[in-house]
Design an enzyme around this catalytic site. Structure first.
Site, PDB file in Angstrom:
ATOM      1  N   THR A 121      -6.500  11.623  -5.518  1.00 21.05           N
ATOM      2  CA  THR A 121      -4.551  11.199  -5.708  1.00 21.05           C
ATOM      3  C   THR A 121      -4.641  11.571  -7.042  1.00 21.05           C
ATOM      4  OG1 THR A 121      -3.345   9.677  -5.387  1.00 21.05           O
ATOM      5  CG2 THR A 121      -5.353   9.364  -5.931  1.00 21.05           C
ATOM      6  N   ASP A 122      -2.799  11.468  -7.736  1.00 22.50           N
ATOM      7  CA  ASP A 122      -2.690  11.252  -9.241  1.00 22.50           C
ATOM      8  C   ASP A 122      -2.734  10.433  -9.778  1.00 22.50           C
ATOM      9  OD1 ASP A 122      -0.498  10.971  -7.924  1.00 22.50           O
ATOM     10  OD2 ASP A 122       0.876  12.799  -8.908  1.00 22.50           O
ATOM     11  N   GLU A 123      -2.536   9.252  -8.909  1.00 17.68           N
ATOM     12  CA  GLU A 123      -2.991   7.719  -9.163  1.00 17.68           C
ATOM     13  C   GLU A 123      -3.302   7.750 -10.120  1.00 17.68           C
ATOM     14  OE1 GLU A 123      -1.498   5.280  -6.446  1.00 17.68           O
ATOM     15  OE2 GLU A 123       0.175   6.794  -6.020  1.00 17.68           O
ATOM     16  N   TYR A 148      -5.162   0.015  -4.993  1.00 16.18           N
ATOM     17  CA  TYR A 148      -5.521   1.539  -4.113  1.00 16.18           C
ATOM     18  C   TYR A 148      -5.896   2.623  -5.111  1.00 16.18           C
ATOM     19  CZ  TYR A 148      -4.538   6.277  -2.591  1.00 16.18           C
ATOM     20  OH  TYR A 148      -4.353   7.294  -2.403  1.00 16.18           O
ATOM     21  N   LYS A 152      -9.649   4.824  -5.583  1.00 14.63           N
ATOM     22  CA  LYS A 152     -10.101   5.756  -5.279  1.00 14.63           C
ATOM     23  C   LYS A 152      -9.919   6.862  -6.877  1.00 14.63           C
ATOM     24  CE  LYS A 152      -8.642   8.911  -2.924  1.00 14.63           C
ATOM     25  NZ  LYS A 152      -8.525   9.065  -1.475  1.00 14.63           N
ATOM     26  N   ARG A 271       7.876  -2.975  -6.387  1.00 16.27           N
ATOM     27  CA  ARG A 271       6.484  -3.039  -6.026  1.00 16.27           C
ATOM     28  C   ARG A 271       6.223  -3.906  -7.440  1.00 16.27           C
ATOM     29  NH1 ARG A 271       4.021   2.764  -5.101  1.00 16.27           N
ATOM     30  NH2 ARG A 271       4.328   1.749  -2.521  1.00 16.27           N
TER      31      ARG A 271
HETATM   32  P1  NAD Z   1      -3.436   8.449   6.385  1.00 20.90           P
HETATM   33  O1  NAD Z   1      -3.333   6.852   6.005  1.00 20.90           O
HETATM   34  O2  NAD Z   1      -2.193   8.807   7.105  1.00 20.90           O
HETATM   35  O3  NAD Z   1      -4.602   8.995   6.541  1.00 20.90           O
HETATM   36  C1  NAD Z   1      -5.205   7.954   6.683  1.00 20.90           C
HETATM   37  C2  NAD Z   1      -6.927   8.956   8.099  1.00 20.90           C
HETATM   38  O4  NAD Z   1      -8.408   8.081   7.458  1.00 20.90           O
HETATM   39  C3  NAD Z   1      -6.193   7.934   9.169  1.00 20.90           C
HETATM   40  O5  NAD Z   1      -6.155   8.952  10.137  1.00 20.90           O
HETATM   41  C4  NAD Z   1      -7.000   6.895   8.630  1.00 20.90           C
HETATM   42  O6  NAD Z   1      -7.537   6.362  10.625  1.00 20.90           O
HETATM   43  C5  NAD Z   1      -8.143   7.162   8.268  1.00 20.90           C
HETATM   44  N1  NAD Z   1      -9.360   6.599   8.179  1.00 20.90           N
HETATM   45  C6  NAD Z   1      -9.024   5.199   7.379  1.00 20.90           C
HETATM   46  N2  NAD Z   1     -10.477   4.725   7.337  1.00 20.90           N
HETATM   47  C7  NAD Z   1     -11.233   5.079   7.558  1.00 20.90           C
HETATM   48  C8  NAD Z   1     -12.260   4.915   8.114  1.00 20.90           C
HETATM   49  N3  NAD Z   1     -13.389   3.823   7.673  1.00 20.90           N
HETATM   50  N4  NAD Z   1     -13.332   6.126   9.138  1.00 20.90           N
HETATM   51  C9  NAD Z   1     -13.066   6.879   9.113  1.00 20.90           C
HETATM   52  N5  NAD Z   1     -10.994   7.194   9.141  1.00 20.90           N
HETATM   53  C10 NAD Z   1     -10.695   6.406   8.031  1.00 20.90           C
HETATM   54  O7  NAD Z   1      -3.316   9.525   4.691  1.00 20.90           O
HETATM   55  P2  NAD Z   1      -2.841  10.747   3.440  1.00 20.90           P
HETATM   56  O8  NAD Z   1      -1.536  10.062   2.884  1.00 20.90           O
HETATM   57  O9  NAD Z   1      -3.263  11.565   5.219  1.00 20.90           O
HETATM   58  O10 NAD Z   1      -4.170  10.296   2.486  1.00 20.90           O
HETATM   59  C11 NAD Z   1      -4.997  11.016   2.825  1.00 20.90           C
HETATM   60  C12 NAD Z   1      -5.720  11.558   1.753  1.00 20.90           C
HETATM   61  O11 NAD Z   1      -5.269  11.608   0.838  1.00 20.90           O
HETATM   62  C13 NAD Z   1      -6.684  10.041   0.842  1.00 20.90           C
HETATM   63  O12 NAD Z   1      -7.284  10.164   0.326  1.00 20.90           O
HETATM   64  C14 NAD Z   1      -5.160  10.206  -0.093  1.00 20.90           C
HETATM   65  O13 NAD Z   1      -6.384   9.106  -0.891  1.00 20.90           O
HETATM   66  C15 NAD Z   1      -5.203  11.723  -0.400  1.00 20.90           C
HETATM   67  N6  NAD Z   1      -3.312  11.469  -1.135  1.00 20.90           N
HETATM   68  C16 NAD Z   1      -2.910  11.460  -0.351  1.00 20.90           C
HETATM   69  C17 NAD Z   1      -1.542  11.706  -0.855  1.00 20.90           C
HETATM   70  C18 NAD Z   1      -0.373  11.623  -0.170  1.00 20.90           C
HETATM   71  O14 NAD Z   1       0.439  11.450  -0.669  1.00 20.90           O
HETATM   72  N7  NAD Z   1       0.183  10.600   0.926  1.00 20.90           N
HETATM   73  C19 NAD Z   1      -1.459  12.345  -2.505  1.00 20.90           C
HETATM   74  C20 NAD Z   1      -2.622  12.457  -2.539  1.00 20.90           C
HETATM   75  C21 NAD Z   1      -3.299  12.279  -2.619  1.00 20.90           C
HETATM   76  O1  DAU Z   2       0.999   9.896  -5.706  1.00 27.70           O
HETATM   77  C1  DAU Z   2       0.102  10.067  -4.827  1.00 27.70           C
HETATM   78  C2  DAU Z   2       0.127   9.187  -3.990  1.00 27.70           C
HETATM   79  O2  DAU Z   2       1.617   9.343  -3.168  1.00 27.70           O
HETATM   80  C3  DAU Z   2      -1.101   9.206  -3.113  1.00 27.70           C
HETATM   81  O3  DAU Z   2      -2.305   8.717  -3.927  1.00 27.70           O
HETATM   82  C4  DAU Z   2      -0.845   7.952  -1.775  1.00 27.70           C
HETATM   83  O4  DAU Z   2      -2.230   8.312  -0.377  1.00 27.70           O
HETATM   84  C5  DAU Z   2       0.772   8.366  -1.441  1.00 27.70           C
HETATM   85  O5  DAU Z   2       0.750   6.704  -0.540  1.00 27.70           O
HETATM   86  C6  DAU Z   2       1.583   8.246  -2.027  1.00 27.70           C
HETATM   87  O6  DAU Z   2       1.428   7.210  -3.019  1.00 27.70           O
HETATM   88  P1  DAU Z   2       2.949   6.411  -3.900  1.00 27.70           P
HETATM   89  O7  DAU Z   2       2.746   4.385  -3.427  1.00 27.70           O
HETATM   90  O8  DAU Z   2       3.644   6.927  -4.660  1.00 27.70           O
HETATM   91  O9  DAU Z   2       3.504   6.411  -2.362  1.00 27.70           O
HETATM   92  P2  DAU Z   2       5.178   5.854  -1.362  1.00 27.70           P
HETATM   93  O10 DAU Z   2       5.341   6.666  -0.339  1.00 27.70           O
HETATM   94  O11 DAU Z   2       4.634   4.385  -1.170  1.00 27.70           O
HETATM   95  O12 DAU Z   2       6.333   5.307  -2.506  1.00 27.70           O
HETATM   96  C7  DAU Z   2       6.892   6.549  -3.023  1.00 27.70           C
HETATM   97  C8  DAU Z   2       7.648   6.054  -3.507  1.00 27.70           C
HETATM   98  O13 DAU Z   2       8.920   5.067  -3.341  1.00 27.70           O
HETATM   99  C9  DAU Z   2       7.321   5.066  -4.850  1.00 27.70           C
HETATM  100  O14 DAU Z   2       8.072   4.792  -5.921  1.00 27.70           O
HETATM  101  C10 DAU Z   2       7.352   3.557  -4.231  1.00 27.70           C
HETATM  102  C11 DAU Z   2       8.794   4.002  -3.454  1.00 27.70           C
HETATM  103  N1  DAU Z   2       9.351   3.801  -2.149  1.00 27.70           N
HETATM  104  C12 DAU Z   2       8.308   3.488  -1.523  1.00 27.70           C
HETATM  105  C13 DAU Z   2       9.178   2.685  -0.038  1.00 27.70           C
HETATM  106  C14 DAU Z   2       7.907   2.602   1.276  1.00 27.70           C
HETATM  107  C15 DAU Z   2      10.475   2.751  -2.072  1.00 27.70           C
HETATM  108  O15 DAU Z   2      11.883   2.750  -2.859  1.00 27.70           O
HETATM  109  N2  DAU Z   2      11.445   2.023  -0.838  1.00 27.70           N
HETATM  110  C16 DAU Z   2      10.514   2.584  -0.080  1.00 27.70           C
HETATM  111  O16 DAU Z   2      10.629   1.891   1.034  1.00 27.70           O
END
Ligand code: NAD
Ligand code: DAU
Length: 332
Positions: A121-123, A148, A152, A271
């Site tokens: 992730t970019d975080e 988190y 990562k 947050r």
């Molecule tokens: P998600 O929470 O939707 O899915 C995570 C999956 O991993 C789930 O199916 C869960 O059951 C599985 N899991 C969790 N713990 C586990 C374990 N111990 N063993 C096996 N499986 C397990 O997450 P996502 O949003 O799809 O993110 C997927 C990946 O992408 C993560 O590594 C996250 O850090 C990265 N990522 C997410 C975003 C985003 O915007 N969501 C952006 C950049 C990177």
């Molecule tokens: O940047 C990549 C990341 O993006 C991933 O690594 C994470 O797995 C993914 O969850 C996401 O993280 P964020 O914390 O940015 O995403 P989230 O959807 O939780 O929140 C996006 C923005 O919206 C953040 O600034 C918090 C805000 N927010 C979130 C929720 C759930 C709100 O204002 N209201 C809300 O109800």
């Protein structure tokens, strides 16, 4: 025929990636997923049984991981605890899955000499000021803010160490915020879409000026496929689609799509440690591997995402009330 093990393939991005891989290659895919609250069999229900298998298990289980890794040509590692708010309330599972789970996979790919791609992730880079012209690049120093993002960041460093010390064949990608179908209702965009479907108000943390760099999940999948095929071992690639928007702007877009006033939202408790702004410079991936995003129009991507949540209420409805109860306890 290549065999690919996809960890976390029942989650949001993993399930979209599996669908993308099956549509664009002849690969056979095995998903290893623990099916936590964030994973769902339903997200994989339409996939062909001849080319796809789901193994329910934990990436921390060294015996299972060793056996599965040894049977595959490549591993794409999505499995993670992924939600910042949960990591603030209860960080333990983030350390277990994101750090120990990644370590367990690295030991198996090292033993079996299997190609590994690590999804991050970019975080890991922390945040930028709102008026800073800079964007993250592959050389930006790590500076994570939440449990988190710290786990990562640690997982990325483990991968880099296994490459340098043991010659593991691995690449890393760090992507910005994804949106699209199959995203859990705890996350920002699906939470607000499902609030609006229910005739309620979106909930915006703090003043809503925080900026995220949005990318459609299918563009993330295409980028990961490109890196899996053409990436240089040991390299990191940033994935982003120039999609910077403030949370207020995103909510205004959603409200307008539902025929509501753009300011018709509630502001709720912020947050803790809330990162201000993320912004990705993905020119290395575009220049060196020839990748480009396809979803240029955010409004069109959001409209099709809204449509998906309208048409797939049976997928998200069972999680909605527990998620809102959890947020309610946090004043969010
Ligand atoms: P998600 O929470 O939707 O899915 C995570 C999956 O991993 C789930 O199916 C869960 O059951 C599985 N899991 C969790 N713990 C586990 C374990 N111990 N063993 C096996 N499986 C397990 O997450 P996502 O949003 O799809 O993110 C997927 C990946 O992408 C993560 O590594 C996250 O850090 C990265 N990522 C997410 C975003 C985003 O915007 N969501 C952006 C950049 C990177
Ligand atoms: O940047 C990549 C990341 O993006 C991933 O690594 C994470 O797995 C993914 O969850 C996401 O993280 P964020 O914390 O940015 O995403 P989230 O959807 O939780 O929140 C996006 C923005 O919206 C953040 O600034 C918090 C805000 N927010 C979130 C929720 C759930 C709100 O204002 N209201 C809300 O109800």
């Amino acid at each position: 025929m290549r065999t690919v093990l996809v960890t976390g393939g029942a989650g949001f991005i993993g399930s979209n990636f599996v669908r993308h891989l099956l549509a664009h290659t002849d690969d056979h895919v095995t998903v290893l997923d623990k099916l936590t609250y964030a994973g769902s069999r339903q997200s994989l229900a339409d996939l062909p049984e001849t080319r796809f298998e789901l193994v329910v298990g934990d990436i921390v289980d060294a015996h299972l991981v060793d056996q599965l890794v040894g049977e595959h040509d490549a591993v794409v590692h999505f499995a993670a605890e992924s939600h910042n708010d949960n990591s603030l309330a209860s960080p333990r599972s983030f350390v277990d899955t994101n750090l120990v789970g990644t370590f367990t996979l690295l030991e198996a790919v090292r033993k079996h000499d299997v190609r590994f791609h690590h999804i991050s992730t970019d975080e890991v880079y922390g945040d930028l000021d709102l008026d800073d012209p800079a964007r993250f690049t592959e050389t930006t120093p790590y500076n994570p803010s939440s449990p988190y993002s710290a786990t990562k960041a640690g997982s990325d460093l483990l991968v880099a160490a296994w490459v340098r010390s043991f010659g593991v064949r691995a690449t890393i990608s760090n992507c910005s915020n994804n949106y699209g179908p199959f995203q859990h209702v705890e996350k920002f965009i699906p939470r607000q879409i499902t609030q609006l479907i229910d005739g309620l108000k979106p909930h915006v943390y703090g003043d809503g000026r925080n900026v995220r760099d949005w990318i459609h999940v299918d563009d993330h999948s295409g980028a990961v496929m490109t890196i899996l095929d053409k990436g240089v071992m040991g390299e990191t690639y940033l994935i982003g689609a120039d999609g910077e928007m403030s949370n207020r702007e995103v909510v205004a877009e959603l409200l307008t799509a539902f025929g509501r006033e753009p300011e018709d939202y509630e502001t709720v408790t912020d947050r803790a440690g809330h990162d201000l702004r993320y912004a990705i410079d993905s020119s290395k991936l575009r220049r060196e591997l020839g990748w480009a995003p396809k979803y240029a129009d955010f409004s069109a991507g959001i409209a099709s995402t809204i449509e998906w949540y309208r048409e797939n209420e049976s997928w998200w409805r069972p999680s909605k009330s527990a998620t809102e109860a959890m947020y309610g306890r946090q004043g969010k």
